[in-house]
Design a protein around this motif. Structure first.
Motif: not given
Length: 68
Positions: A2, A7, A5, A27-28, A25, A33, A46
């Motif tokens: 994990e 933000w 993130a 995430l990938t 943020a 998100a 998300p």
């Protein structure tokens, strides 16, 4: 594994209703998100990058303005 993130808030958050902010943020490369900045431990929404772009386009164009 994990990863935390990163933000961030809009620079516009420092004026007016600064307590009513959304943080975002990446995430990938598959998700962006969103969360309520006043509840950082709360739920996270998300969305796909395409949905994020569409939301920003709508906001900037005034599509979501009240009284429209």
């Amino acid at each position: 594994m994990e990863v935390a993130a990163a933000w961030r808030k809009s620079s516009h958050s420092s004026s007016g209703d600064a307590d009513q902010c959304v943080e975002v943020a990446a995430l990938t490369d598959r998700f962006v998100a969103m969360r309520d900045s006043t509840d950082p431990g709360g739920p996270v929404l998300p969305v796909s990058p395409a949905a994020w772009t569409s939301l920003l386009t709508g906001i900037k164009s005034g599509f979501f303005d009240r009284g429209r």
